[in-house]
Design a protein around this motif. Structure first.
Motif, PDB file in Angstrom:
ATOM      1  N   THR A   1     -33.825 121.846  40.462  1.00  0.00           N
ATOM      2  CA  THR A   1     -33.381 123.151  40.967  1.00  0.00           C
ATOM      3  C   THR A   1     -32.846 124.054  39.857  1.00  0.00           C
ATOM      4  OG1 THR A   1     -31.930 124.260  42.534  1.00  0.00           O
ATOM      5  CG2 THR A   1     -31.019 122.324  41.457  1.00  0.00           C
ATOM      6  N   ASP A   2     -33.009 125.368  40.038  1.00  0.00           N
ATOM      7  CA  ASP A   2     -32.415 126.340  39.091  1.00  0.00           C
ATOM      8  C   ASP A   2     -31.077 126.841  39.638  1.00  0.00           C
ATOM      9  OD1 ASP A   2     -35.733 127.702  38.630  1.00  0.00           O
ATOM     10  OD2 ASP A   2     -34.654 126.132  37.518  1.00  0.00           O
ATOM     11  N   GLU A   3     -30.713 126.401  40.848  1.00  0.00           N
ATOM     12  CA  GLU A   3     -29.469 126.848  41.463  1.00  0.00           C
ATOM     13  C   GLU A   3     -28.259 126.179  40.801  1.00  0.00           C
ATOM     14  OE1 GLU A   3     -31.372 129.407  43.980  1.00  0.00           O
ATOM     15  OE2 GLU A   3     -29.190 129.134  43.894  1.00  0.00           O
ATOM     16  N   LYS A   4     -27.105 126.859  40.895  1.00  0.00           N
ATOM     17  CA  LYS A   4     -25.847 126.273  40.422  1.00  0.00           C
ATOM     18  C   LYS A   4     -24.890 126.169  41.611  1.00  0.00           C
ATOM     19  CE  LYS A   4     -26.344 126.090  35.821  1.00  0.00           C
ATOM     20  NZ  LYS A   4     -26.235 124.819  35.054  1.00  0.00           N
ATOM     21  N   TYR A   5     -24.111 125.090  41.632  1.00  0.00           N
ATOM     22  CA  TYR A   5     -23.207 124.868  42.768  1.00  0.00           C
ATOM     23  C   TYR A   5     -21.776 124.652  42.286  1.00  0.00           C
ATOM     24  CZ  TYR A   5     -27.588 124.389  45.263  1.00  0.00           C
ATOM     25  OH  TYR A   5     -28.827 124.645  45.800  1.00  0.00           O
ATOM     26  N   ASP A   6     -20.800 125.073  43.085  1.00  0.00           N
ATOM     27  CA  ASP A   6     -19.393 124.900  42.715  1.00  0.00           C
ATOM     28  C   ASP A   6     -18.879 123.508  43.092  1.00  0.00           C
ATOM     29  OD1 ASP A   6     -19.143 127.643  41.871  1.00  0.00           O
ATOM     30  OD2 ASP A   6     -19.283 128.162  44.000  1.00  0.00           O
ATOM     31  N   VAL A   7     -19.435 122.971  44.204  1.00  0.00           N
ATOM     32  CA  VAL A   7     -19.073 121.605  44.634  1.00  0.00           C
ATOM     33  C   VAL A   7     -20.360 120.897  45.047  1.00  0.00           C
ATOM     34  CG1 VAL A   7     -17.924 120.247  46.448  1.00  0.00           C
ATOM     35  CG2 VAL A   7     -16.691 122.134  45.341  1.00  0.00           C
ATOM     36  N   ILE A   8     -20.528 119.656  44.582  1.00  0.00           N
ATOM     37  CA  ILE A   8     -21.661 118.823  44.987  1.00  0.00           C
ATOM     38  C   ILE A   8     -21.101 117.563  45.643  1.00  0.00           C
ATOM     39  CG2 ILE A   8     -23.686 117.486  44.249  1.00  0.00           C
ATOM     40  CD1 ILE A   8     -24.013 119.404  41.900  1.00  0.00           C
ATOM     41  N   ILE A   9     -21.582 117.270  46.856  1.00  0.00           N
ATOM     42  CA  ILE A   9     -21.107 116.104  47.617  1.00  0.00           C
ATOM     43  C   ILE A   9     -22.278 115.167  47.858  1.00  0.00           C
ATOM     44  CG2 ILE A   9     -20.112 115.348  49.834  1.00  0.00           C
ATOM     45  CD1 ILE A   9     -18.960 118.262  50.077  1.00  0.00           C
ATOM     46  N   SER A  10     -22.182 113.946  47.361  1.00  0.00           N
ATOM     47  CA  SER A  10     -23.237 112.963  47.613  1.00  0.00           C
ATOM     48  C   SER A  10     -22.795 112.060  48.768  1.00  0.00           C
ATOM     49  CB  SER A  10     -23.511 112.118  46.363  1.00  0.00           C
ATOM     50  OG  SER A  10     -24.523 111.157  46.661  1.00  0.00           O
ATOM     51  N   ASP A  11     -23.455 112.260  49.907  1.00  0.00           N
ATOM     52  CA  ASP A  11     -23.116 111.521  51.125  1.00  0.00           C
ATOM     53  C   ASP A  11     -24.327 110.688  51.503  1.00  0.00           C
ATOM     54  OD1 ASP A  11     -22.796 112.500  54.630  1.00  0.00           O
ATOM     55  OD2 ASP A  11     -22.318 110.610  53.598  1.00  0.00           O
ATOM     56  N   CYS A  12     -24.561 109.645  50.718  1.00  0.00           N
ATOM     57  CA  CYS A  12     -25.815 108.903  50.935  1.00  0.00           C
ATOM     58  C   CYS A  12     -25.515 107.519  51.496  1.00  0.00           C
ATOM     59  CB  CYS A  12     -26.557 108.795  49.614  1.00  0.00           C
ATOM     60  SG  CYS A  12     -25.621 107.858  48.421  1.00  0.00           S
ATOM     61  N   THR A  13     -26.566 106.806  51.740  1.00  0.00           N
ATOM     62  CA  THR A  13     -26.443 105.427  52.201  1.00  0.00           C
ATOM     63  C   THR A  13     -25.995 104.566  51.033  1.00  0.00           C
ATOM     64  OG1 THR A  13     -28.806 105.468  51.782  1.00  0.00           O
ATOM     65  CG2 THR A  13     -28.128 105.469  54.080  1.00  0.00           C
ATOM     66  N   ASP A  14     -25.818 103.284  51.305  1.00  0.00           N
ATOM     67  CA  ASP A  14     -25.389 102.399  50.204  1.00  0.00           C
ATOM     68  C   ASP A  14     -26.480 102.285  49.137  1.00  0.00           C
ATOM     69  OD1 ASP A  14     -23.602 101.356  52.636  1.00  0.00           O
ATOM     70  OD2 ASP A  14     -22.665 100.883  50.717  1.00  0.00           O
ATOM     71  N   PRO A  15     -26.110 101.827  47.934  1.00  0.00           N
ATOM     72  CA  PRO A  15     -27.108 101.808  46.836  1.00  0.00           C
ATOM     73  C   PRO A  15     -28.199 100.757  47.030  1.00  0.00           C
ATOM     74  CG  PRO A  15     -25.017 100.940  46.063  1.00  0.00           C
ATOM     75  CD  PRO A  15     -24.784 101.435  47.459  1.00  0.00           C
ATOM     76  N   VAL A  16     -28.863 100.804  48.187  1.00  0.00           N
ATOM     77  CA  VAL A  16     -30.061  99.970  48.400  1.00  0.00           C
ATOM     78  C   VAL A  16     -31.132 100.873  49.012  1.00  0.00           C
ATOM     79  CG1 VAL A  16     -28.996  97.699  48.678  1.00  0.00           C
ATOM     80  CG2 VAL A  16     -29.093  99.251  50.634  1.00  0.00           C
ATOM     81  N   GLY A  17     -32.363 100.621  48.732  1.00  0.00           N
ATOM     82  CA  GLY A  17     -33.437 101.445  49.307  1.00  0.00           C
ATOM     83  C   GLY A  17     -33.386 102.857  48.751  1.00  0.00           C
ATOM     84  N   PRO A  18     -33.665 103.875  49.586  1.00  0.00           N
ATOM     85  CA  PRO A  18     -33.746 105.255  49.076  1.00  0.00           C
ATOM     86  C   PRO A  18     -32.412 105.753  48.499  1.00  0.00           C
ATOM     87  CG  PRO A  18     -33.984 105.211  51.486  1.00  0.00           C
ATOM     88  CD  PRO A  18     -33.965 103.798  51.018  1.00  0.00           C
TER      89      PRO A  18
END
Ligand code: SAM
Length: 283
Positions: A145-162
């Motif tokens: 992305t060329d966008e810029k963000y003030d806050v980035i939140i990673s709300d993902c599943t556990d570190p297995v699979g995708p």
């Protein structure tokens, strides 16, 4: 009545009485189930791991949004990676200062199912004019992305699979490149008592990109085994160390009603137990 047993940990886990199965999908890559439970209401689980429940989701979503947003103090553009259930989006949109939220979710089906079976999570957030949904892999997005963000939140599943790639150095590098000056990165980082190597791995992978890399915690009842840890990355240490007085001013001005988060919890959540400091070598 059938019982759903979480299988995240060998030899230890939680079990839920299943009053009613609302949705179940067994594909070659995953097993997803949404069911009703007398204690926690509607529960979603993916491959034997509890993702979210109706009754206790507020703790997790309030802590991964209001802590970085009120610490930053003037976030206009926010990026959420994952977050298919919509709880994170709902909480971010409570901040009138936020002009736009982009959510990059790998699976449209999770969004659709959660709107149908867990409507209290998103509460219409997906229809909000400030919401921009991208269906794709979070790692590709942050690297391109060329966008810029003030806050980035990673709300993902556990570190297995995708979800695994969202705990990689490449992902963290991508997040840093699309974070604006003084921006804040936060991510769910597992239950440290049960998964201590996850915080150490994150420290090793995240600290090359941020001058200030730390963690904060909150006890989420159905993320069992102790406090849930959240990773923090920012280039300005002062943003993590704001006074409770300043956070209180911002919290009051935001006029946001919360059920777990408050300014004392905000500042106190960065205090880490000794065993975590020892794991990190910060003792
Ligand atoms: N609160 C839960 C937890 O802490 O485990 C996770 C909430 S949410 C259900 C996790 C979301 O991450 C899911 O909707 C899943 O589809 C999404 N996800 C997993 N891997 C992803 C990736 N590489 N890119 C974008 N979204 C991803």
């Amino acid at each position: 009545m059938t019982v759903y047993k979480e299988t995240l940990y060998d030899g230890y886990g939680q079990a839920f009485d299943v009053e009613e199965v609302l949705f179940e999908q067994q594909t070659d890559s995953w097993h997803l189930i949404i069911f009703r439970n007398p204690q926690f209401g509607t529960v979603m689980a993916l491959d034997g791991i509890i993702q979210t429940t109706e009754k206790d989701e507020f703790v997790y979503h309030e802590m991964l949004t209001h802590v970085p947003l009120l610490a930053h103090g003037n976030a206009k553009k926010v990026l959420i990676i994952g977050g298919g259930d919509g709880g994170m989006l709902r909480e971010v949109l409570k901040h009138d200062s936020v002009e736009s939220v982009t959510q990059v979710e790998i699976d449209q089906a999770v969004i659709d199912m959660c709107i149908e079976y867990l409507p209290n999570h998103s509460q219409g957030a997906y229809e909000n004019p400030r919401t921009n949904i991208v269906i794709g892999d979070g790692i590709d997005y942050v690297c391109q992305t060329d966008e810029k963000y003030d806050v980035i939140i990673s709300d993902c599943t556990d570190p297995v699979g995708p979800g695994e790639v969202l705990f990689s150095s490449k992902f963290y590098e991508g997040c840093k490149r699309c974070l604006s000056e003084g921006g804040v990165f936060v991510a769910q980082n597992g239950v440290v008592y049960m998964q201590p190597d996850e915080v150490l791995t994150t420290r090793q992978r995240l600290s090359p990109y941020f001058k200030d890399q730390s963690f904060y915690t909150a006890a989420v009842p159905t993320y069992i085994g102790g406090a849930m840890t959240f990773a923090w990355g920012c280039d300005d240490e002062a943003i993590r160390q704001q006074s409770v007085e300043l956070i209180s001013e911002r919290y009051k001005a935001s006029d946001i009603k919360t059920r777990y988060y408050n300014p004392a919890i905000h500042t106190g959540s960065f205090a880490l137990p000794q065993y975590v400091l020892e794991v990190l070598g910060d003792d």
